[in-house]
Scaffold this active site. Structure first.
Site, PDB file in Angstrom:
ATOM      1  N   PRO A 274      -0.387  10.829   1.029  1.00 31.19           N
ATOM      2  CG  PRO A 274       0.944   8.828   0.646  1.00 31.19           C
ATOM      3  CD  PRO A 274       0.861  10.341   0.423  1.00 31.19           C
ATOM      4  CB  CYS A 275      -2.508  11.955   5.742  1.00 25.18           C
ATOM      5  SG  CYS A 275      -4.112  12.218   5.094  1.00 25.18           S
ATOM      6  CG  HIS A 276      -4.243   6.919   2.835  1.00 25.71           C
ATOM      7  ND1 HIS A 276      -4.396   7.929   1.903  1.00 25.71           N
ATOM      8  CD2 HIS A 276      -4.180   5.466   2.287  1.00 25.71           C
ATOM      9  CE1 HIS A 276      -3.767   7.505   0.940  1.00 25.71           C
ATOM     10  NE2 HIS A 276      -3.694   6.119   1.025  1.00 25.71           N
TER      11      HIS A 276
END
Length: 151
Positions: A115-117
């Protein structure tokens, strides 16, 4: 490499497997090759995530890249749903500066699952390399009930 695609509220996502590990997630992905048991499980988990029934992906993944890239991805993978970190937080853990962390986040080959978001800049959202850019990042964070962070 075989790929399975799943329609989600964030677009059609394609998940690719290589040698028993998830290696890539792409927007506008298409089914390609056999639907292996791992790809079937990945699709099931992505559907559950999309429906709000999954808080953490539990899939073997492999990031092709430098040790630094893999370390950044491992730290992103560990961020719980509904929480965020900054590029600076991750940089501090790795003894690096925030800029290369931001570059490693942008090069994440398995967004959503890794989850780079959930990684933000010190004074804003930061970027997002997925389809739709920052608007998709905001949609993912809202989906995870982290929208309070955006106000």
């Amino acid at each position: 490499m075989p790929m399975i695609s799943v329609d989600t509220q964030f677009g059609r996502l394609g998940i690719e497997e290589t040698d028993g590990a998830i290696t890539r997630l792409v927007w506008d992905g298409q089914d390609d090759g056999p639907g292996t048991p791992l790809l079937q499980e990945a699709a099931s988990q992505l559907i559950a995530y999309n429906e709000g029934r999954l808080e953490r992906f539990d899939l073997p993944y492999r990031v092709v890249g430098s040790d630094f890239q893999r370390n950044v991805c491992d730290l992103m993978y560990a961020i719980p749903l509904g929480e965020t970190r900054t590029y600076g937080d991750i940089a501090k853990e790795l003894g690096q500066s925030p800029q290369p962390v931001g570059q490693a986040c942008g090069a994440n080959p398995i967004p959503v699952i890794i989850p780079c978001h959930r990684v933000l800049s010190a004074n804003g959202l930061g970027g997002f390399s997925g389809d739709g850019g920052v608007e998709t990042k905001v949609a993912l964070l809202r989906h995870e009930r982290a929208a309070g962070l955006l106000i």
